[in-house]
Design a protein around this motif. Structure first.
Motif, PDB file in Angstrom:
ATOM      1  N   ARG A 334      31.576  23.614  47.667  1.00 39.71           N
ATOM      2  CA  ARG A 334      31.695  22.316  48.329  1.00 39.71           C
ATOM      3  C   ARG A 334      30.610  22.123  49.380  1.00 39.71           C
ATOM      4  O   ARG A 334      30.414  22.951  50.253  1.00 39.71           O
ATOM      5  N   ASN A 335      29.902  21.002  49.276  1.00 40.25           N
ATOM      6  CA  ASN A 335      28.873  20.643  50.245  1.00 40.25           C
ATOM      7  C   ASN A 335      27.835  21.750  50.411  1.00 40.25           C
ATOM      8  O   ASN A 335      27.360  22.004  51.505  1.00 40.25           O
ATOM      9  N   SER A 336      27.490  22.416  49.316  1.00 42.90           N
ATOM     10  CA  SER A 336      26.480  23.467  49.381  1.00 42.90           C
ATOM     11  C   SER A 336      25.100  22.848  49.572  1.00 42.90           C
ATOM     12  O   SER A 336      24.659  22.019  48.776  1.00 42.90           O
ATOM     13  N   LYS A 337      24.421  23.260  50.615  1.00 44.00           N
ATOM     14  CA  LYS A 337      23.095  22.714  50.896  1.00 44.00           C
ATOM     15  C   LYS A 337      21.999  23.374  50.067  1.00 44.00           C
ATOM     16  O   LYS A 337      20.828  22.961  50.133  1.00 44.00           O
ATOM     17  N   VAL A 338      22.371  24.395  49.285  1.00 42.39           N
ATOM     18  CA  VAL A 338      21.408  24.944  48.330  1.00 42.39           C
ATOM     19  C   VAL A 338      21.003  23.857  47.336  1.00 42.39           C
ATOM     20  O   VAL A 338      19.870  23.825  46.855  1.00 42.39           O
ATOM     21  N   ALA A 339      21.935  22.957  47.046  1.00 36.33           N
ATOM     22  CA  ALA A 339      21.635  21.842  46.145  1.00 36.33           C
ATOM     23  C   ALA A 339      20.471  21.007  46.676  1.00 36.33           C
ATOM     24  O   ALA A 339      19.650  20.508  45.893  1.00 36.33           O
ATOM     25  N   ASP A 340      20.366  20.856  47.995  1.00 36.80           N
ATOM     26  CA  ASP A 340      19.261  20.101  48.577  1.00 36.80           C
ATOM     27  C   ASP A 340      17.928  20.807  48.335  1.00 36.80           C
ATOM     28  O   ASP A 340      16.898  20.152  48.086  1.00 36.80           O
ATOM     29  N   VAL A 341      17.940  22.142  48.435  1.00 37.72           N
ATOM     30  CA  VAL A 341      16.722  22.912  48.160  1.00 37.72           C
ATOM     31  C   VAL A 341      16.284  22.695  46.709  1.00 37.72           C
ATOM     32  O   VAL A 341      15.114  22.416  46.435  1.00 37.72           O
ATOM     33  N   ILE A 342      17.236  22.809  45.792  1.00 41.85           N
ATOM     34  CA  ILE A 342      16.941  22.676  44.361  1.00 41.85           C
ATOM     35  C   ILE A 342      16.442  21.267  44.034  1.00 41.85           C
ATOM     36  O   ILE A 342      15.439  21.094  43.319  1.00 41.85           O
ATOM     37  N   ASN A 343      17.121  20.258  44.554  1.00 41.50           N
ATOM     38  CA  ASN A 343      16.723  18.875  44.271  1.00 41.50           C
ATOM     39  C   ASN A 343      15.323  18.570  44.791  1.00 41.50           C
ATOM     40  O   ASN A 343      14.534  17.874  44.131  1.00 41.50           O
ATOM     41  N   GLU A 344      15.010  19.085  45.977  1.00 40.34           N
ATOM     42  CA  GLU A 344      13.675  18.829  46.541  1.00 40.34           C
ATOM     43  C   GLU A 344      12.603  19.562  45.739  1.00 40.34           C
ATOM     44  O   GLU A 344      11.519  19.010  45.500  1.00 40.34           O
ATOM     45  N   LEU A 345      12.880  20.785  45.309  1.00 37.60           N
ATOM     46  CA  LEU A 345      11.923  21.502  44.465  1.00 37.60           C
ATOM     47  C   LEU A 345      11.667  20.727  43.184  1.00 37.60           C
ATOM     48  O   LEU A 345      10.527  20.599  42.723  1.00 37.60           O
ATOM     49  N   ARG A 346      12.724  20.191  42.599  1.00 37.42           N
ATOM     50  CA  ARG A 346      12.578  19.421  41.361  1.00 37.42           C
ATOM     51  C   ARG A 346      11.815  18.123  41.596  1.00 37.42           C
ATOM     52  O   ARG A 346      11.154  17.610  40.683  1.00 37.42           O
ATOM     53  N   ASN A 347      11.904  17.588  42.806  1.00 37.92           N
ATOM     54  CA  ASN A 347      11.117  16.391  43.125  1.00 37.92           C
ATOM     55  C   ASN A 347       9.620  16.676  43.060  1.00 37.92           C
ATOM     56  O   ASN A 347       8.808  15.762  42.878  1.00 37.92           O
ATOM     57  N   PHE A 348       9.254  17.959  43.240  1.00 40.71           N
ATOM     58  CA  PHE A 348       7.854  18.372  43.126  1.00 40.71           C
ATOM     59  C   PHE A 348       7.508  18.813  41.700  1.00 40.71           C
ATOM     60  O   PHE A 348       6.457  19.404  41.479  1.00 40.71           O
ATOM     61  N   SER A 349       8.431  18.532  40.758  1.00 37.65           N
ATOM     62  CA  SER A 349       8.257  18.891  39.341  1.00 37.65           C
ATOM     63  C   SER A 349       8.270  20.394  39.095  1.00 37.65           C
ATOM     64  O   SER A 349       7.735  20.883  38.092  1.00 37.65           O
ATOM     65  N   VAL A 350       8.880  21.138  40.011  1.00 41.60           N
ATOM     66  CA  VAL A 350       9.017  22.582  39.849  1.00 41.60           C
ATOM     67  C   VAL A 350      10.124  22.872  38.831  1.00 41.60           C
ATOM     68  O   VAL A 350      11.170  22.211  38.830  1.00 41.60           O
ATOM     69  N   ASN A 351       9.908  23.863  37.970  1.00 40.97           N
ATOM     70  CA  ASN A 351      10.928  24.318  37.028  1.00 40.97           C
ATOM     71  C   ASN A 351      11.807  25.345  37.747  1.00 40.97           C
ATOM     72  O   ASN A 351      11.315  26.409  38.149  1.00 40.97           O
ATOM     73  N   VAL A 352      13.091  25.030  37.939  1.00 40.19           N
ATOM     74  CA  VAL A 352      13.968  25.856  38.767  1.00 40.19           C
ATOM     75  C   VAL A 352      15.057  26.504  37.926  1.00 40.19           C
ATOM     76  O   VAL A 352      15.767  25.829  37.174  1.00 40.19           O
ATOM     77  N   ASP A 353      15.194  27.819  38.051  1.00 40.97           N
ATOM     78  CA  ASP A 353      16.332  28.556  37.516  1.00 40.97           C
ATOM     79  C   ASP A 353      17.239  28.945  38.674  1.00 40.97           C
ATOM     80  O   ASP A 353      16.750  29.257  39.775  1.00 40.97           O
ATOM     81  N   HIS A 366      28.968  19.755  37.253  1.00 44.29           N
ATOM     82  CA  HIS A 366      29.769  18.557  37.522  1.00 44.29           C
ATOM     83  C   HIS A 366      29.468  17.984  38.907  1.00 44.29           C
ATOM     84  O   HIS A 366      29.360  16.766  39.081  1.00 44.29           O
ATOM     85  N   GLU A 367      29.313  18.869  39.882  1.00 47.18           N
ATOM     86  CA  GLU A 367      29.142  18.421  41.272  1.00 47.18           C
ATOM     87  C   GLU A 367      27.703  18.044  41.600  1.00 47.18           C
ATOM     88  O   GLU A 367      27.446  17.073  42.316  1.00 47.18           O
ATOM     89  N   TYR A 368      26.733  18.820  41.074  1.00 52.03           N
ATOM     90  CA  TYR A 368      25.347  18.650  41.511  1.00 52.03           C
ATOM     91  C   TYR A 368      24.355  18.385  40.382  1.00 52.03           C
ATOM     92  O   TYR A 368      23.186  18.117  40.644  1.00 52.03           O
ATOM     93  N   GLY A 369      24.796  18.522  39.127  1.00 52.30           N
ATOM     94  CA  GLY A 369      23.904  18.228  38.017  1.00 52.30           C
ATOM     95  C   GLY A 369      22.979  19.355  37.617  1.00 52.30           C
ATOM     96  O   GLY A 369      21.977  19.121  36.928  1.00 52.30           O
ATOM     97  N   PHE A 370      23.255  20.571  38.045  1.00 49.10           N
ATOM     98  CA  PHE A 370      22.482  21.720  37.566  1.00 49.10           C
ATOM     99  C   PHE A 370      23.430  22.856  37.210  1.00 49.10           C
ATOM    100  O   PHE A 370      24.545  22.928  37.700  1.00 49.10           O
ATOM    101  N   SER A 371      22.968  23.735  36.329  1.00 47.12           N
ATOM    102  CA  SER A 371      23.784  24.853  35.860  1.00 47.12           C
ATOM    103  C   SER A 371      23.104  26.176  36.181  1.00 47.12           C
ATOM    104  O   SER A 371      21.915  26.221  36.518  1.00 47.12           O
ATOM    105  N   LEU A 372      23.869  27.242  36.075  1.00 42.55           N
ATOM    106  CA  LEU A 372      23.339  28.588  36.290  1.00 42.55           C
ATOM    107  C   LEU A 372      22.782  29.137  34.991  1.00 42.55           C
ATOM    108  O   LEU A 372      23.200  28.750  33.896  1.00 42.55           O
ATOM    109  N   ILE A 373      21.832  30.052  35.118  1.00 44.73           N
ATOM    110  CA  ILE A 373      21.427  30.850  33.961  1.00 44.73           C
ATOM    111  C   ILE A 373      22.085  32.217  34.112  1.00 44.73           C
ATOM    112  O   ILE A 373      22.342  32.671  35.232  1.00 44.73           O
ATOM    113  N   PRO A 374      22.382  32.909  33.001  1.00 42.19           N
ATOM    114  CA  PRO A 374      22.932  34.272  33.111  1.00 42.19           C
ATOM    115  C   PRO A 374      21.911  35.207  33.759  1.00 42.19           C
ATOM    116  O   PRO A 374      20.693  35.016  33.620  1.00 42.19           O
ATOM    117  N   GLU A 375      22.397  36.206  34.483  1.00 43.69           N
ATOM    118  CA  GLU A 375      21.503  37.183  35.116  1.00 43.69           C
ATOM    119  C   GLU A 375      20.574  37.811  34.078  1.00 43.69           C
ATOM    120  O   GLU A 375      19.415  38.130  34.374  1.00 43.69           O
TER     121      GLU A 375
END
Length: 431
Positions: A334-353, A366-375
């Protein structure tokens, strides 16, 4: 009421069985008869099978508890003492979202009987219990307050992931609508809170006490975040500065970082909302909120700047973000600010895992529009790694691991400073 509960002539009900409600319900259920109520039937079924949907409690926590889990109003009607522990989030405009609280009050109102008690634990602005909740209880029940039923407020102090500071070991603030209800509520909580209770003089005082606990932390962390931005320009390590300053006996030891979750990143907005309603603009509090809400984007921009300095083509770069929950060693997103880091990186066209040992990939999507990759799918060619959350497994890593998953001239961004003075070859940065 206290004697009736103690003698199991009356039942206590907890409405909302999340991070706050379930531990409260189980603690009381070791002393008295309890009804655990939640509107989510799937969660109720999990708890009937000794599973905590939030992943905080082990199956043993359910043992020896006199509790009935239900989503039925007919069962809830058997209770005489109601504890409301539902979330109080903010909406997309940083305004209080009282829908869960209004819904819970409506539910309780439908089963409220003459002589019953209702205690709210949800974090609210001062005045909310009396101005917003009690009228709903009256409307739904047809009863009159305070002649027909009593109301109190006892703010939750549950800290997800903290096994030391639990319900029993933290002093509980309690309040009531009159002297009689205050004493009955206080004695009821004293059944389960070994640290004791503090009797507040009024419901509004108790509401205000809760909201400034987290507002104080928010403002102090905002100061650390601002200092980290200043010291970065001076090429000084913030954590080294804090260690030096911390040798003074009265220095408050706060650290910079992402401020998310359902408390610190939310509660101050409830206070500023009420202040604005009363004609006052809370300048210091809102300034702190602005600083903290902007940290995710700041960290992402800093990561991109460092990659550019290392000669990376940002649009073709790959970044691994480690950790997606709002804090270490919990499942709560809930309200994880890591999502802000990921969204901003993607704004720079960075490929984020993204990886996280605790978070649920479907919930994140569901909450932020991104998923995890398996370790197992972590590659060996990342241009940057952002250690965003200091989960315990991550604290065991070393530079050799990061070198094994990165391309030449990679950047390691260590938000919480876990690896300070341990990185010699990778380009390193922390707050």
């Amino acid at each position: 009421m206290y004697e009736q509960l103690l003698n199991k002539e009356a039942k206590l009900a907890v409405i909302g069985l999340g991070y706050v409600g379930l531990p409260i319900a189980l603690e009381f259920a070791r002393k008295i008869s309890v009804i655990g109520f939640d509107i989510n039937a799937q969660r109720v079924e999990m708890m009937r099978n000794n599973q905590d949907p939030s992943g905080e409690l082990e199956a043993e926590a359910f043992e020896g508890c006199n509790i009935t889990f239900t989503d039925s109003l007919d069962v809830l009607r058997e209770a005489r003492f109601f504890v409301v522990a539902v979330p109080t989030p903010i909406d997309e405009h940083a305004m209080p979202d009282l829908k869960p609280l209004i819904g819970a009050s409506t539910t309780v109102g439908k089963v409220l009987k003459k002589g019953d008690y209702v205690v709210y634990e949800s974090t609210v602005y001062p005045g909310c219990t009396e101005e917003d909740c009690i009228p709903i209880l009256e409307r739904e029940s047809g009863l009159k307050f305070p002649a027909d039923f009593k109301v109190g407020y006892s703010p939750e102090r549950i800290n997800p992931g903290d096994k030391e500071h639990t319900l029993a070991t933290i002093v509980k603030v309690v309040s009531g609508c009159d002297a009689e209800s205050l004493e009955e509520i206080a004695k009821t909580y004293e059944l389960v809170v070994t640290a004791g209770v503090h009797r507040a003089s009024s419901i509004k005082v108790a509401e205000a006490a809760k909201i400034i606990e987290n507002t104080q932390r928010d403002v102090n962390i905002a100061l650390m975040n601002e200092l980290s931005m200043i010291f970065d320009r001076m090429r000084i390590n913030t954590y080294e500065v804090l260690e030096a300053a911390g040798t003074k006996w009265n220095f408050l030891k706060f650290s910079p970082g992402l401020v998310g979750g359902h408390c610190i990143g939310v509660d101050p907005y409830y206070l500023t909302y009420k202040a604005k309603e009363l004609g006052y603009d809370a300048k210091v509090i809102l300034s702190g909120r602005t600083t903290n809400d902007g940290m995710g984007a700041y960290i992402a921009r800093k990561t991109v700047q460092m990659m550019i300095k290392q000669g990376k083509d940002v649009a073709k770069s790959k970044v691994l973000v480690m950790g997606a929950t709002f804090k270490e060693n919990v499942e709560d997103i809930r309200n994880s600010k890591v999502a802000d880091v990921i969204n901003e990186l993607r704004n720079f066209s960075v490929n984020v895992d993204i990886v996280d040992p605790h978070a649920d990939s479907q919930e994140l999507n569901h909450e932020y529009g991104f998923s995890l990759i398996p370790e197992s799918q972590i590659g060996n060619d990342y241009d940057a790694v952002v250690v965003a959350v200091s989960h315990k497994p991550y604290t065991q890593l070393d530079e050799e691991y990061f070198k094994s998953i990165t391309a030449p001239k990679a950047v390691l961004v260590d938000i919480k400073g876990l690896f300070r003075e341990k990185i010699n070859e990778l380009q390193y940065w922390s707050l």
